[in-house]
Design a protein around this motif. Structure first.
Motif, PDB file in Angstrom:
ATOM      1  N   ARG A  84       0.814  -1.333   0.113  1.00 22.70           N
ATOM      2  CA  ARG A  84       0.161  -0.016   0.051  1.00 22.70           C
ATOM      3  C   ARG A  84       0.736   1.258  -0.099  1.00 22.70           C
ATOM      4  NH1 ARG A  84      -5.889  -0.138   2.927  1.00 22.70           N
ATOM      5  NH2 ARG A  84      -5.843   1.819   1.655  1.00 22.70           N
ATOM      6  N   VAL A  85       0.380   2.281  -0.777  1.00 21.62           N
ATOM      7  CA  VAL A  85       1.243   3.480  -0.804  1.00 21.62           C
ATOM      8  C   VAL A  85       0.252   4.468  -0.399  1.00 21.62           C
ATOM      9  CG1 VAL A  85       2.418   5.086  -2.529  1.00 21.62           C
ATOM     10  CG2 VAL A  85       2.760   2.627  -2.819  1.00 21.62           C
ATOM     11  N   ARG A  86       0.710   5.709   0.109  1.00 23.37           N
ATOM     12  CA  ARG A  86      -0.006   6.958   0.413  1.00 23.37           C
ATOM     13  C   ARG A  86      -0.485   7.364  -0.773  1.00 23.37           C
ATOM     14  NH1 ARG A  86       2.023  12.065   3.731  1.00 23.37           N
ATOM     15  NH2 ARG A  86      -0.020  13.268   3.780  1.00 23.37           N
ATOM     16  N   SER A  95      -7.158   4.492  -3.266  1.00 25.19           N
ATOM     17  CA  SER A  95      -6.255   3.559  -2.493  1.00 25.19           C
ATOM     18  C   SER A  95      -5.201   3.363  -3.590  1.00 25.19           C
ATOM     19  CB  SER A  95      -6.810   2.230  -1.877  1.00 25.19           C
ATOM     20  OG  SER A  95      -7.505   1.642  -2.828  1.00 25.19           O
ATOM     21  N   ASP A  96      -3.991   3.171  -3.209  1.00 22.48           N
ATOM     22  CA  ASP A  96      -2.844   2.987  -4.173  1.00 22.48           C
ATOM     23  C   ASP A  96      -2.011   1.787  -3.858  1.00 22.48           C
ATOM     24  OD1 ASP A  96      -3.956   5.334  -5.074  1.00 22.48           O
ATOM     25  OD2 ASP A  96      -2.145   6.599  -5.165  1.00 22.48           O
ATOM     26  N   LYS A 423       8.062  -2.962 -11.081  1.00 25.53           N
ATOM     27  CA  LYS A 423       7.228  -2.248 -10.031  1.00 25.53           C
ATOM     28  C   LYS A 423       5.958  -1.778 -10.698  1.00 25.53           C
ATOM     29  CE  LYS A 423       9.705  -3.794  -7.021  1.00 25.53           C
ATOM     30  NZ  LYS A 423       9.364  -4.689  -6.045  1.00 25.53           N
ATOM     31  N   LYS A 424       4.866  -2.370 -10.669  1.00 20.79           N
ATOM     32  CA  LYS A 424       3.524  -1.881 -11.401  1.00 20.79           C
ATOM     33  C   LYS A 424       2.539  -0.919 -10.433  1.00 20.79           C
ATOM     34  CE  LYS A 424       0.702  -5.072 -12.553  1.00 20.79           C
ATOM     35  NZ  LYS A 424      -0.032  -6.290 -13.192  1.00 20.79           N
ATOM     36  N   ALA A 425       2.534   0.276 -10.626  1.00 21.30           N
ATOM     37  CA  ALA A 425       1.695   1.108  -9.815  1.00 21.30           C
ATOM     38  C   ALA A 425       0.223   0.894 -10.347  1.00 21.30           C
ATOM     39  CB  ALA A 425       2.144   2.578 -10.053  1.00 21.30           C
ATOM     40  N   VAL A 426      -0.836   0.989  -9.388  1.00 20.03           N
ATOM     41  CA  VAL A 426      -2.123   0.790  -9.550  1.00 20.03           C
ATOM     42  C   VAL A 426      -2.815   1.734  -8.301  1.00 20.03           C
ATOM     43  CG1 VAL A 426      -4.012  -0.392  -9.538  1.00 20.03           C
ATOM     44  CG2 VAL A 426      -1.949  -1.579 -10.340  1.00 20.03           C
ATOM     45  N   VAL A 427      -3.853   2.649  -8.967  1.00 20.11           N
ATOM     46  CA  VAL A 427      -4.643   3.564  -8.279  1.00 20.11           C
ATOM     47  C   VAL A 427      -6.249   2.728  -8.299  1.00 20.11           C
ATOM     48  CG1 VAL A 427      -5.643   5.740  -8.107  1.00 20.11           C
ATOM     49  CG2 VAL A 427      -3.204   5.647  -8.602  1.00 20.11           C
TER      50      VAL A 427
END
Length: 456
Positions: A84-86, A95-96, A423-427
């Protein structure tokens, strides 16, 4: 054969088995058991390839691999789990998460100087991250390469992990294929070939290369202890170590004391006849022996200088004040030859070090903490030590890799897992609120956006 193997690995990756963390952990545990069982075979293979002592094999090869395996097995669940990322206030409500996604099909090309450890450790990381692997070991260490092939066949399905043996022709065919990631350890010249091949398909790479690693000894250094630590770091593996000190820069007032201390420490380590010592390696092959022997021509060998072409032996050697244009000062030495240059001031140090590309390592021996720190901050290099050599490699919490000409990318510990993971970023955006500020028409919204951005 190679295209067919790649297709089988591609098909296997699509099944999703390598994505399964339980499966990854299982095969790594099976590999660990097999490697423990085969330790005596590994020691024997390296001894046959270049007379590597059992102690050095355990210290720098088998123990490193087992430690790496333990780390991966222990942490793989945590590392593979989405983080989880802020979230950004601009995306409210959301939520990221950051997903560690395997690249897919990886090619690992290993070197001959640590032919077991530098083949297995990146392979372990690639498997832990969920990839398939084709491992190309060095053809110069045939016994170790054959053993690696046998071990991998025992543990893994070929569509998951395979070893392909061979020389330059095989490497050329492998590099002509399309990979999802390439990991190469070796010389700068071959690294450039790998980079060009990877560029054809924009394939991401890690290049672990080398360079002329300076070792600076100032007037405050403990010369006896300095000599002891340099003898170990330089002549380990007969100097065939990418992070070994490549040349010495010593304050002119300490040079004679340094030579005396080095002679004493070499004899303590390898006796007065290193050729007869069971603790001193040989040069890997005739080509490298001839290359190194040529460096000794017309040089003032203040210590050592003996060679034996029949057994590829070159003694621990120190060369006094070689010309910067000499063979020994042109490129990385990669052998048990250590040039020594005296300096008088800071400018002398900067002039010599700046003559070369950014090195893989840099070492400073000094009891003046401020001076040592200043040197570390002044020069660009991959990694190094103050008051020791080589040991930064042993800490899995420190990244290992070069900069500029000495390499691209780094690994060790968790960074090894990250190296083989995209590293796959998902919002994930909430639907219960949809702020109208971002949508056109924009008339009258500019001031509000600027004010909002100040709070981010």
């Amino acid at each position: 054969m190679i295209p067919e193997l790649l297709q089988s690995q591609k098909n296997f990756f699509k099944t999703g088995d390598t994505i399964n963390v339980t499966y990854r952990k299982l095969v790594l545990q099976q590999l660990k058991m097999e490697l423990i069982k085969r330790e005596s075979d590994i020691i024997e293979a390296l001894a046959k390839d270049f007379k590597k002592p059992a102690f050095e094999t355990v210290l720098t090869e088998t123990t490193v691999v087992l430690s790496d395996l333990d780390l991966m097995i222990k942490n793989i669940n945590k590392w593979a789990k989405p983080k989880r990322v802020r979230p950004s206030l601009l995306n409210f409500p959301s939520s990221d998460r950051l997903y560690s996604e395997p690249y897919g099909q990886t090619l690992i090309i290993a070197p001959w100087n640590y032919p077991y450890q530098l083949a297995i450790t990146p392979m372990v990381a690639a498997i832990a991250a969920g990839n398939t692997v084709v491992l190309k070991p060095s053809e110069l260490t045939q016994n170790t390469s054959a053993l690696l092939n046998n071990i991998i066949k025992t543990v893994f399905k070929p569509e998951h992990v395979s070893v392909i043996e061979g020389g330059v022709d095989v490497s050329t065919i492998l590099l002509a294929q399309r990979w999802d990631y390439i990991f190469f350890t070796g010389s700068v010249n071959v690294g450039k070939i790998v980079a060009k091949a990877a560029a054809e398909y924009l394939t991401p790479t890690t290049l672990e290369l080398g360079g002329k690693n300076p070792c600076i000894i100032d007037e405050t250094a403990n010369i006896k202890l300095t000599a002891k630590r340099i003898v170990w770091g330089k002549f380990l593996n007969a100097g065939q170590t990418c992070i070994a000190p490549d040349y010495i820069l010593i304050h002119h007032s300490k040079k004679e004391d340094f030579y005396k201390a080095m002679k004493t420490e070499i004899e303590k380590a390898y006796t007065s006849e290193p050729k007869a010592s069971s603790d001193f390696c040989r040069i890997v092959n005739k080509k490298n022996f001839n290359r190194l022997a040529k460096m000794l021509d017309n040089e003032n060998c203040i210590i050592g200088g003996q060679t034996d072409a029949e057994t590829n032996y070159i003694s621990p050697t120190l060369i006094d004040e070689p010309s910067l244009d000499s063979e020994v000062m042109k490129d990385e030495i990669f052998g048990p030859i250590l040039p020594v240059l005296a300096y008088k001031n800071k400018q002398d140090i900067e002039t010599i070090i700046s003559k070369y590309e950014k090195p893989l390592s840099l070492y400073v021996f000094s009891t003046n903490t401020a001076k040592a720190r200043k040197i570390i901050e002044t020069f660009s290099f991959g990694g190094g030590c103050i008051n020791d050599t080589v040991i930064h490699f042993a800490n899995h919490r420190l990244p290992f890799g070069g900069v500029g000409n000495s390499g691209i990318g780094a690994y060790h510990g968790k960074l090894s897992f990250d190296t083989f993971s995209h590293k796959k970023a998902v919002v994930k955006k909430g639907n219960w609120l949809d702020l109208p500020l971002r949508y056109a028409p924009y008339t009258g919204k500019l001031k509000k956006v600027k004010k909002l951005l100040k709070w981010l």
